[in-house]
Motif scaffolding. Structure first.
Motif, PDB file in Angstrom:
ATOM      1  N   HIS A 206       0.827  -1.197   0.000  1.00 32.45           N
ATOM      2  CA  HIS A 206       0.000   0.000   0.000  1.00 32.45           C
ATOM      3  C   HIS A 206       0.866   1.253   0.000  1.00 32.45           C
ATOM      4  CE1 HIS A 206      -3.648  -2.163   0.287  1.00 32.45           C
ATOM      5  NE2 HIS A 206      -3.548  -2.521   1.547  1.00 32.45           N
ATOM      6  N   ASP A 207       0.431   2.254  -0.753  1.00 33.89           N
ATOM      7  CA  ASP A 207       1.167   3.519  -0.787  1.00 33.89           C
ATOM      8  C   ASP A 207       0.925   4.365   0.453  1.00 33.89           C
ATOM      9  OD1 ASP A 207      -1.548   3.793  -1.881  1.00 33.89           O
ATOM     10  OD2 ASP A 207      -1.018   5.903  -2.050  1.00 33.89           O
ATOM     11  N   ILE A 208      -0.008   3.977   1.301  1.00 31.00           N
ATOM     12  CA  ILE A 208      -0.283   4.726   2.527  1.00 31.00           C
ATOM     13  C   ILE A 208       0.220   3.986   3.765  1.00 31.00           C
ATOM     14  CG2 ILE A 208      -2.219   6.134   1.731  1.00 31.00           C
ATOM     15  CD1 ILE A 208      -4.102   3.936   2.538  1.00 31.00           C
ATOM     16  N   THR A 209       0.932   2.870   3.549  1.00 32.95           N
ATOM     17  CA  THR A 209       1.514   2.146   4.691  1.00 32.95           C
ATOM     18  C   THR A 209       2.979   1.833   4.389  1.00 32.95           C
ATOM     19  OG1 THR A 209       0.616   0.060   3.808  1.00 32.95           O
ATOM     20  CG2 THR A 209      -0.700   1.211   5.476  1.00 32.95           C
ATOM     21  N   TYR A 210       3.280   0.621   3.967  1.00 32.96           N
ATOM     22  CA  TYR A 210       4.661   0.164   3.853  1.00 32.96           C
ATOM     23  C   TYR A 210       5.427   0.813   2.711  1.00 32.96           C
ATOM     24  CZ  TYR A 210       2.456  -3.315   6.784  1.00 32.96           C
ATOM     25  OH  TYR A 210       1.734  -3.919   7.768  1.00 32.96           O
ATOM     26  N   PHE A 211       4.737   1.173   1.622  1.00 32.27           N
ATOM     27  CA  PHE A 211       5.422   1.746   0.464  1.00 32.27           C
ATOM     28  C   PHE A 211       5.163   3.249   0.353  1.00 32.27           C
ATOM     29  CE2 PHE A 211       5.953  -2.281  -2.389  1.00 32.27           C
ATOM     30  CZ  PHE A 211       6.939  -2.720  -1.524  1.00 32.27           C
ATOM     31  N   ASN A 212       4.947   3.928   1.473  1.00 33.50           N
ATOM     32  CA  ASN A 212       4.644   5.361   1.399  1.00 33.50           C
ATOM     33  C   ASN A 212       5.881   6.231   1.147  1.00 33.50           C
ATOM     34  OD1 ASN A 212       5.913   5.242   3.863  1.00 33.50           O
ATOM     35  ND2 ASN A 212       4.134   5.820   5.078  1.00 33.50           N
ATOM     36  N   PRO A 263      -0.872   8.752  -7.015  1.00 36.08           N
ATOM     37  CA  PRO A 263       0.284   9.291  -6.294  1.00 36.08           C
ATOM     38  C   PRO A 263       0.466   8.680  -4.918  1.00 36.08           C
ATOM     39  CG  PRO A 263      -1.536  10.859  -6.247  1.00 36.08           C
ATOM     40  CD  PRO A 263      -1.971   9.742  -7.136  1.00 36.08           C
ATOM     41  N   ILE A 264       1.700   8.711  -4.434  1.00 34.79           N
ATOM     42  CA  ILE A 264       2.012   8.151  -3.126  1.00 34.79           C
ATOM     43  C   ILE A 264       1.228   8.911  -2.048  1.00 34.79           C
ATOM     44  CG2 ILE A 264       3.843   7.726  -1.429  1.00 34.79           C
ATOM     45  CD1 ILE A 264       4.111   5.977  -3.853  1.00 34.79           C
ATOM     46  N   GLY A 265       0.629   8.159  -1.131  1.00 40.38           N
ATOM     47  CA  GLY A 265      -0.107   8.772  -0.039  1.00 40.38           C
ATOM     48  C   GLY A 265      -1.530   9.155  -0.374  1.00 40.38           C
ATOM     49  N   ALA A 266      -2.034   8.751  -1.534  1.00 41.81           N
ATOM     50  CA  ALA A 266      -3.390   9.120  -1.931  1.00 41.81           C
ATOM     51  C   ALA A 266      -4.413   8.400  -1.071  1.00 41.81           C
ATOM     52  CB  ALA A 266      -3.607   8.790  -3.402  1.00 41.81           C
ATOM     53  N   LEU A 267      -5.348   9.173  -0.526  1.00 38.93           N
ATOM     54  CA  LEU A 267      -6.447   8.613   0.256  1.00 38.93           C
ATOM     55  C   LEU A 267      -7.711   8.480  -0.583  1.00 38.93           C
ATOM     56  CD1 LEU A 267      -5.849  10.668   3.517  1.00 38.93           C
ATOM     57  CD2 LEU A 267      -5.402   8.230   3.197  1.00 38.93           C
ATOM     58  N   PHE A 268      -7.567   8.600  -1.895  1.00 41.74           N
ATOM     59  CA  PHE A 268      -8.686   8.502  -2.821  1.00 41.74           C
ATOM     60  C   PHE A 268      -8.341   7.463  -3.886  1.00 41.74           C
ATOM     61  CE2 PHE A 268      -5.803  11.937  -3.891  1.00 41.74           C
ATOM     62  CZ  PHE A 268      -5.463  11.656  -5.211  1.00 41.74           C
ATOM     63  N   PRO A 269      -9.345   6.919  -4.578  1.00 36.93           N
ATOM     64  CA  PRO A 269      -9.062   5.904  -5.600  1.00 36.93           C
ATOM     65  C   PRO A 269      -8.222   6.473  -6.733  1.00 36.93           C
ATOM     66  CG  PRO A 269     -11.384   5.901  -4.994  1.00 36.93           C
ATOM     67  CD  PRO A 269     -10.787   7.113  -4.358  1.00 36.93           C
ATOM     68  N   GLY A 321     -19.261  13.446   3.601  1.00 36.06           N
ATOM     69  CA  GLY A 321     -18.987  14.154   2.361  1.00 36.06           C
ATOM     70  C   GLY A 321     -17.632  14.826   2.325  1.00 36.06           C
ATOM     71  N   MET A 322     -16.735  14.498   3.244  1.00 31.19           N
ATOM     72  CA  MET A 322     -15.402  15.099   3.274  1.00 31.19           C
ATOM     73  C   MET A 322     -14.508  14.441   2.226  1.00 31.19           C
ATOM     74  SD  MET A 322     -12.527  15.120   6.314  1.00 31.19           S
ATOM     75  CE  MET A 322     -13.726  15.632   7.549  1.00 31.19           C
ATOM     76  N   PRO A 323     -14.047  15.184   1.209  1.00 31.46           N
ATOM     77  CA  PRO A 323     -13.146  14.593   0.218  1.00 31.46           C
ATOM     78  C   PRO A 323     -11.713  14.565   0.755  1.00 31.46           C
ATOM     79  CG  PRO A 323     -13.612  16.865  -0.370  1.00 31.46           C
ATOM     80  CD  PRO A 323     -14.394  16.584   0.884  1.00 31.46           C
ATOM     81  N   LEU A 324     -11.103  13.409   0.731  1.00 31.15           N
ATOM     82  CA  LEU A 324      -9.755  13.254   1.266  1.00 31.15           C
ATOM     83  C   LEU A 324      -8.714  13.383   0.159  1.00 31.15           C
ATOM     84  CD1 LEU A 324     -10.244  10.330   3.797  1.00 31.15           C
ATOM     85  CD2 LEU A 324     -10.180  12.782   4.252  1.00 31.15           C
ATOM     86  N   GLY A 325      -7.593  14.010   0.494  1.00 29.20           N
ATOM     87  CA  GLY A 325      -6.494  14.193  -0.444  1.00 29.20           C
ATOM     88  C   GLY A 325      -5.376  13.210  -0.202  1.00 29.20           C
ATOM     89  N   ARG A 326      -4.244  13.711   0.297  1.00 33.28           N
ATOM     90  CA  ARG A 326      -3.082  12.855   0.500  1.00 33.28           C
ATOM     91  C   ARG A 326      -2.689  12.828   1.966  1.00 33.28           C
ATOM     92  NH1 ARG A 326       1.356  14.196  -4.021  1.00 33.28           N
ATOM     93  NH2 ARG A 326       2.294  12.374  -3.036  1.00 33.28           N
ATOM     94  N   LEU A 327      -2.091  11.705   2.352  1.00 30.07           N
ATOM     95  CA  LEU A 327      -1.596  11.503   3.715  1.00 30.07           C
ATOM     96  C   LEU A 327      -0.083  11.668   3.724  1.00 30.07           C
ATOM     97  CD1 LEU A 327      -1.842  10.506   6.684  1.00 30.07           C
ATOM     98  CD2 LEU A 327      -1.617   8.175   5.784  1.00 30.07           C
ATOM     99  N   SER A 328       0.418  12.454   4.677  1.00 33.30           N
ATOM    100  CA  SER A 328       1.857  12.607   4.868  1.00 33.30           C
ATOM    101  C   SER A 328       2.185  12.376   6.339  1.00 33.30           C
ATOM    102  CB  SER A 328       2.331  13.999   4.427  1.00 33.30           C
ATOM    103  OG  SER A 328       1.667  15.011   5.164  1.00 33.30           O
ATOM    104  N   TYR A 337       8.384   3.872  12.137  1.00 35.74           N
ATOM    105  CA  TYR A 337       6.994   4.239  12.362  1.00 35.74           C
ATOM    106  C   TYR A 337       6.350   4.763  11.091  1.00 35.74           C
ATOM    107  CZ  TYR A 337       2.848   6.564  14.138  1.00 35.74           C
ATOM    108  OH  TYR A 337       1.550   6.954  14.333  1.00 35.74           O
ATOM    109  N   ARG A 338       7.077   5.579  10.341  1.00 36.11           N
ATOM    110  CA  ARG A 338       6.499   6.202   9.157  1.00 36.11           C
ATOM    111  C   ARG A 338       6.084   5.165   8.122  1.00 36.11           C
ATOM    112  NH1 ARG A 338      11.209   9.623   9.173  1.00 36.11           N
ATOM    113  NH2 ARG A 338      11.795   8.702   7.168  1.00 36.11           N
ATOM    114  N   GLN A 339       6.853   4.093   7.965  1.00 32.98           N
ATOM    115  CA  GLN A 339       6.591   3.103   6.936  1.00 32.98           C
ATOM    116  C   GLN A 339       5.886   1.887   7.521  1.00 32.98           C
ATOM    117  OE1 GLN A 339      10.096   3.166   3.907  1.00 32.98           O
ATOM    118  NE2 GLN A 339      10.970   3.636   5.896  1.00 32.98           N
TER     119      GLN A 339
END
Length: 452
Positions: A206-212, A263-269, A321-328, A337-339
């Motif tokens: 996942h780009d929001i966990t191990y491969f962020n 993109p890396i960290g995307a919280l959207f499809p 209805g909150m649109p999510l962008g990217r997680l950093s 911890y970060r990865q």
């Protein structure tokens, strides 16, 4: 977003959807599909009659009801009963959406409960030699030639450990690339080969966990895949962004592909994938396990503070209805911890407590607000019934230092009373009253008007 390996590895054909109605003097008779044709939604089938009527396959029933209408001079024309397939299509859509909602909510609850310590537990299993349990099936425990990654029998045991020196990532590798596997660790695509088999090895995460932090890799960096007895070292040769469904070509030369969403960290499809390519440069005996980096600590599970009688999923972005962008993640936090999956857990808890606060303001529930944001005054810009409009996606940054996350910061442009504002909300993580986990609450709330 979560990566689905199948959408990356196998391209799905596109089918043009159309329907033709041709009145004929003969009544069409359904004689079954053509020989060798699979029943796939969207594919056209032929009613074998004279003359021919071409119709589209319908998911509920291929045999479309036909009624006869008297024509001129005794001729008979055929026409589909439109209300039948419209009602069937509406019912199918409703049932599909309901099932998808139930599955999504159930998966989110399961994912929340399982992800915190899974990777650490798997890495510890590796360091403690859990794969030695497979040795009786292949030979003596000290016979390294009998324990390659491709022959680890236990499904719950790590087959290898992935180590990326550039980012400091060290995590277990499991067989499989389905969602349940990627929630726990990095997954090996079953259609590809393991390093001991030669050819192309594909690892996904996942780009929001191990491969962020996968986009930090540059040509010349090294990546290690550590087996029970052998370690394969690869050198990065390049990176590329491809569309979902782009096929991976097998190579007889040993190579490694690391795949995640873009993109890396995307919280959207997203329909794009980021691929890191590397070639094998060295194979050597695995060093002593005791010399390997120590696994990360197990961080407590973080849950959002909630109003009485509500659930976390009541304030999920899909509901608010909150649109999510990217997680950093703050660079002041340790690499281990970060990865990992824990920053995503902090993000989920923070987003839900903000969603609950917005609902408390819109429904004029001050008791909810004081529970969610203790010590934070009610925003003067909000009046009962006021709702904000989202002008862009909300960006979330997990804050902290060392191995201690302290909270998250959410920022987004919103519209309030016909004017644009910059909304900034910061959350903090407090120890749960029972001492078994942590709770996310609102720490600060700031709404700044933007110049017109």
């Amino acid at each position: 977003m979560r990566l689905d390996a199948r959408t990356f590895y196998l391209a799905e054909p596109r089918v043009r959807r159309q329907r033709r109605y041709v009145p004929q003097p003969y009544k069409a008779r359904y004689l079954g599909p053509l020989p060798g044709v699979r029943h796939v939604p969207g594919i056209k089938y032929v009613l074998r009659s004279v003359p021919t009527v071409v119709i589209r396959y319908r998911p509920l029933d291929l045999r479309v009801p036909v009624v006869e209408r008297p024509g001129r001079e005794g001729r008979t024309a055929t026409a589909p009963r439109r209300f039948v397939w419209r009602r069937a299509a509406t019912t199918t859509a409703a049932v599909t959406l309901l099932a998808a909602g139930v599955v999504t909510m159930g998966h989110a609850m399961r994912f929340d409960a399982d992800w915190t310590a899974s990777s650490t537990r798997l890495t510890r299993m590796w360091d403690e030699g859990a794969t030695a349990a497979d040795a009786p099936a292949f030979g003596a425990p000290d016979d390294c030639s009998q324990l390659p990654p491709s022959r680890i029998a236990r499904a719950d045991a790590p087959h290898a450990v992935l180590h990326v020196p550039r980012t400091g990532l060290r995590t277990a590798v499991l067989e499989g690339a389905d969602r349940a596997t990627l929630d726990r660790a990095v997954g090996h695509l079953p259609d590809s080969r393991w390093p001991d088999q030669g050819g192309t090895t594909v690892l996904e995460g996942h780009d929001i966990t191990y491969f962020n932090e996968l986009d930090r890799l540059r040509p010349g960096d090294t990546v290690e895949v550590q087996g029970a007895c052998r370690t394969w070292t690869y050198e990065v040769t390049g990176t590329q962004v491809v569309k979902s469904g782009h096929p991976v070509r097998h190579s007889e030369k040993p190579e490694l592909k690391l795949v995640t969403c873009w993109p890396i960290g995307a919280l959207f499809p997203s329909d794009e994938r980021y691929v890191v390519s590397a070639r094998l440069v060295r194979e050597a005996a695995t060093a002593d396990r005791a010399a390997a980096p120590a696994p990360a600590a197990v961080w407590p599970r973080v849950v959002p503070e909630l109003p009485p009688g509500t659930r976390a999923e009541d304030f999920a972005p899909e509901r608010t209805g909150m649109p999510l962008g990217r997680l950093s993640v703050s660079r002041e936090l340790d690499e281990a911890y970060r990865q990992g999956p824990h920053p995503l857990q902090v993000e989920r808890a923070s987003v839900r407590v903000v969603g609950a606060a917005l609902r408390a303001l819109a429904e004029d529930r001050p008791e909810w607000w004081h529970r969610l944001a203790p010590g934070v005054p009610l925003p003067a810009e909000f009046t009962p019934g006021t709702r904000i409009g989202w002008q862009d996606r909300a960006a979330v940054e997990v804050e902290g230092y060392g191995e201690r996350p302290t909270g998250a910061r959410l920022t987004a442009r919103v519209e309030l009373a016909g004017r644009s504002h910059l909304l900034t909300v910061r959350t903090r993580i407090d120890r749960a009253p029972d001492g078994a986990g942590a709770v996310a609450r609102i720490k600060a709330w700031h709404l700044e008007p933007l110049a017109r």
